[in-house]
Design a protein around this motif. Sequence first.
Motif, PDB file in Angstrom:
ATOM      1  N   ASP A 153       8.507  21.150 -15.835  1.00  0.00           N
ATOM      2  CA  ASP A 153       7.747  21.537 -14.636  1.00  0.00           C
ATOM      3  C   ASP A 153       8.616  22.534 -13.863  1.00  0.00           C
ATOM      4  O   ASP A 153       9.194  22.196 -12.832  1.00  0.00           O
ATOM      5  CB  ASP A 153       7.474  20.267 -13.801  1.00  0.00           C
ATOM      6  N   PRO A 154       8.755  23.764 -14.405  1.00  0.00           N
ATOM      7  CA  PRO A 154       9.763  24.670 -13.867  1.00  0.00           C
ATOM      8  C   PRO A 154       9.482  25.126 -12.439  1.00  0.00           C
ATOM      9  O   PRO A 154       8.327  25.214 -12.018  1.00  0.00           O
ATOM     10  CB  PRO A 154       9.714  25.862 -14.826  1.00  0.00           C
ATOM     11  N   ARG A 155      10.567  25.445 -11.721  1.00  0.00           N
ATOM     12  CA  ARG A 155      10.405  26.054 -10.397  1.00  0.00           C
ATOM     13  C   ARG A 155       9.625  27.347 -10.572  1.00  0.00           C
ATOM     14  O   ARG A 155       9.874  28.112 -11.517  1.00  0.00           O
ATOM     15  CB  ARG A 155      11.773  26.377  -9.786  1.00  0.00           C
ATOM     16  N   LEU A 270       6.902  22.131  -7.376  1.00  0.00           N
ATOM     17  CA  LEU A 270       6.610  22.056  -5.940  1.00  0.00           C
ATOM     18  C   LEU A 270       7.699  22.716  -5.098  1.00  0.00           C
ATOM     19  O   LEU A 270       7.629  22.714  -3.871  1.00  0.00           O
ATOM     20  CB  LEU A 270       6.482  20.588  -5.496  1.00  0.00           C
ATOM     21  N   TYR A 271       8.741  23.232  -5.769  1.00  0.00           N
ATOM     22  CA  TYR A 271       9.928  23.690  -5.053  1.00  0.00           C
ATOM     23  C   TYR A 271       9.602  24.783  -4.019  1.00  0.00           C
ATOM     24  O   TYR A 271      10.062  24.719  -2.881  1.00  0.00           O
ATOM     25  CB  TYR A 271      10.974  24.192  -6.063  1.00  0.00           C
ATOM     26  N   ASN A 272       8.792  25.765  -4.398  1.00  0.00           N
ATOM     27  CA  ASN A 272       8.498  26.862  -3.453  1.00  0.00           C
ATOM     28  C   ASN A 272       7.815  26.332  -2.192  1.00  0.00           C
ATOM     29  O   ASN A 272       8.128  26.748  -1.076  1.00  0.00           O
ATOM     30  CB  ASN A 272       7.597  27.918  -4.100  1.00  0.00           C
ATOM     31  N   ILE A 294      18.866  19.087  -2.343  1.00  0.00           N
ATOM     32  CA  ILE A 294      17.633  18.982  -3.141  1.00  0.00           C
ATOM     33  C   ILE A 294      17.987  18.844  -4.614  1.00  0.00           C
ATOM     34  O   ILE A 294      18.840  19.580  -5.129  1.00  0.00           O
ATOM     35  CB  ILE A 294      16.760  20.243  -2.947  1.00  0.00           C
ATOM     36  N   LEU A 295      17.319  17.915  -5.285  1.00  0.00           N
ATOM     37  CA  LEU A 295      17.387  17.842  -6.747  1.00  0.00           C
ATOM     38  C   LEU A 295      16.032  18.311  -7.265  1.00  0.00           C
ATOM     39  O   LEU A 295      15.014  17.635  -7.060  1.00  0.00           O
ATOM     40  CB  LEU A 295      17.677  16.408  -7.209  1.00  0.00           C
ATOM     41  N   ALA A 296      16.002  19.513  -7.867  1.00  0.00           N
ATOM     42  CA  ALA A 296      14.733  20.059  -8.388  1.00  0.00           C
ATOM     43  C   ALA A 296      14.618  19.698  -9.863  1.00  0.00           C
ATOM     44  O   ALA A 296      15.461  20.099 -10.678  1.00  0.00           O
ATOM     45  CB  ALA A 296      14.706  21.571  -8.202  1.00  0.00           C
ATOM     46  N   LEU A 297      13.567  18.948 -10.190  1.00  0.00           N
ATOM     47  CA  LEU A 297      13.385  18.470 -11.566  1.00  0.00           C
ATOM     48  C   LEU A 297      12.576  19.497 -12.351  1.00  0.00           C
ATOM     49  O   LEU A 297      11.340  19.510 -12.275  1.00  0.00           O
ATOM     50  CB  LEU A 297      12.661  17.121 -11.565  1.00  0.00           C
ATOM     51  N   ASN A 298      13.274  20.341 -13.077  1.00  0.00           N
ATOM     52  CA  ASN A 298      12.547  21.243 -13.984  1.00  0.00           C
ATOM     53  C   ASN A 298      12.060  20.487 -15.214  1.00  0.00           C
ATOM     54  O   ASN A 298      11.202  20.974 -15.941  1.00  0.00           O
ATOM     55  CB  ASN A 298      13.449  22.406 -14.405  1.00  0.00           C
ATOM     56  N   VAL A 320      11.162  11.255  -2.527  1.00  0.00           N
ATOM     57  CA  VAL A 320      10.655  11.819  -3.779  1.00  0.00           C
ATOM     58  C   VAL A 320       9.334  12.526  -3.492  1.00  0.00           C
ATOM     59  O   VAL A 320       8.406  11.922  -2.949  1.00  0.00           O
ATOM     60  CB  VAL A 320      10.430  10.711  -4.838  1.00  0.00           C
ATOM     61  N   LEU A 321       9.271  13.814  -3.836  1.00  0.00           N
ATOM     62  CA  LEU A 321       8.013  14.558  -3.671  1.00  0.00           C
ATOM     63  C   LEU A 321       7.372  14.711  -5.038  1.00  0.00           C
ATOM     64  O   LEU A 321       7.837  15.474  -5.893  1.00  0.00           O
ATOM     65  CB  LEU A 321       8.298  15.929  -3.050  1.00  0.00           C
ATOM     66  N   GLU A 322       6.318  13.954  -5.241  1.00  0.00           N
ATOM     67  CA  GLU A 322       5.630  13.908  -6.535  1.00  0.00           C
ATOM     68  C   GLU A 322       4.133  13.988  -6.279  1.00  0.00           C
ATOM     69  O   GLU A 322       3.535  13.056  -5.738  1.00  0.00           O
ATOM     70  CB  GLU A 322       5.978  12.594  -7.250  1.00  0.00           C
TER      71      GLU A 322
END
Length: 703
Positions: A153-155, A270-272, A294-298, A320-322
């Motif tokens: 789920d890339p940035r 969701l990073y942006n 922030i930990l961005a889960l790609n 957690v933002l999911e």
Amino acid sequence: MERQFTKEIESLRLGDGETFHGEGILAVTKALLQSGVSYVGGYQGAPVSHLLDVMVQAKDYLDELGVHVEACTSEASAAAMLGASINYPARGAVTWKSIVGTNVAADALSYLASAGVMGGTLIVLGEDYGEGGVVAQERSHAFALKSLMWLLDPRPNLSTIATMVERGFELSEASNTPVMMELRIRACHVRGSFKSKNNVAPAVSTLHKLDGPPKEFIYDRLAHPPATFRQEKLKSDVRLPAARRFIAEHKLNEVFPGTENIGIVVQGGLYNGLMRALRTLGLADAFGASRLPILALNVVYPLVPEEIIGFSKNKAAVLVLEEGQPEFIEQEIATFLRRADVPGKLHGKDFMHMAGEYNLEAMVRGLSRFVELHAPHLDTSSGAAWMQSVQRTKEKASATLAALPVRPPTFCVGCPERPVFSAMKLVANDIGRPHVSMDVGCHAFASFEPFSQGNTLLGYGMSLAAAAGVNPMSSKRAVAVMGDGGFWHNGLLSGVASNLMNKGDGVLVIMKNGYASATGTQELLSSPPEDARMIAVGESAAGADRTIENTLSGLGVKWLRTVNNYDVAAMAKTYREAMTTPEKGLKVIVAEGECQLERQRRLKPQVAKNLADGKRTVRVKYGVDEDTCTGDHSCIRLSGCPTLTVKDNPDPLRRDPVATVIDGCVGCGLCGENAHAAVLCPSFYRAEVIQNPSAWDKLKAKL
Ligand code: SF4
Ligand code: SF4
């Protein structure tokens, strides 16, 4: 397909150090070639249609590289294509719209995930979730979990997207597992640039062919018992640890440091949105520096426990933002943290809504609550002020919009499907409304005003199958409507074959417009041949192919009629006969009329050229005589064409607005047909607009 991707195809040739500019989904296309992909397949659907459309049009270049491209007839056939990577070191990629496409592909995907892959496989999913989504709202994540396939789920920026494509193949090979990559609508269409690399000609390709099947027959590569029992164990014992090692070693997930001891774990996609929300709250600058780590889960599946624990262990709280439901990621994180006795608080769906998109407003609201509770010293007043202004705008909009009529989406101007629903509406006025089973495609617009026809929608090509239970219990025949796209995708077997086998009854209307129009007018098995399209300028080309009719006859359909869509009287007569004939069995009406969008794309450049060459050109346009129009608008209720509208009555003694045809009319003829078939008032006229008139035209006009 008349739309040309010439510029996009050129950018596929870019080499080392050159800059690629464009949309996210085209960055994927370029990155596939940089990864040495051997074959690409898929089924069109927003927001990933361009990937395949560009590949199909770039055939000459891909032939140079030896890359095979296939426009598959469904997502199931695309998924099955990945079977090429089970036994051979060939990288393959497929694409479709999810969740619907993944549902269709599910059978082949289960078998593929069980057998495992040797060559890297990447499944690019257009994650159609959220406010712009047009399908049932579900997440692809569930498929990753149930089959133990990995999910990227890339940035949403082009460099990260392109890198994750390349890493995705490597991850797939390192863990012998298919990898999926979800791209939300905004990620597909985000514009940007990245430094490109040379394309890699694949080792196994149409130029470098395989000698034959593997020298050694390996039973374990078949998803067949007893091998499946071992494969099920391999997934968690071998492939999952290998994937986690690869993800950690190659740092596929990214940590962005901050100054506070509370943090956010976010799906990469969701990073942006998160950065915009943090900036609105005054907690980040315009360049992405955030006060909250922030930990961005790609990679959203599998998660790496050490990464989650490492990020969380020194923090007072983590949010957690999911997006979407249920909270798969949050639950897994909770398990990791509980097992490791990490003391900080964990938040997620307690501060954010469960279902639907995480838009800016939702993020600002959820983050405000999180910060207020765990870091009250931070000033978030700019976020509060922004929320108040949003609220004021909403109140103003609802006060203003309450006075406006709803404006549902509708068919294109001159669409060939509109007259069919006019005819069905006319017949329903006489015999009563039947149950109408709708399908996926442009014709689903008929479920809105002014037609309001369509009681169920069960999936692409499923309308006839969805009527199978209703028909035997209905006093009136149930009607299924299906496009030619849906017919080939699933309707032929799930609907027609099943109906014939069960000696069913009912009426099937097939909209034969020549293309898979709703997804961008891609070609079908029954698309008119190229030369027929060129000959038929100004005419419908849909009738140039009889594959649908021949298939139905060959299958055993006895009652079969092909009718010109724009002939409303003939369509109504045929439809009435289908609904009322005592003859048993399936009644199929093939409603033939070329997609107007595709027709106009072909026609407009040719008309422009004719005009530039000084050739005589005639354009048909319909109009309404405002003196005759009574203002009852029954024509509008039978048509819904956006260019047939109303204007103020020029007669000062009459108050009702009169009907009028505005400039976009393409002269499809429906207005005249409706006036005739429904015996409406005689106010419609047909005009011919002649450009570059001949001497004879001028003389006639003078006379
Ligand atoms: S794309 Fe074609 S079939 Fe679809 S609404 Fe437009 S004209 Fe009709
Ligand atoms: S003839 Fe009527 S229905 Fe057809 S494009 Fe013109 S206004 Fe629309």
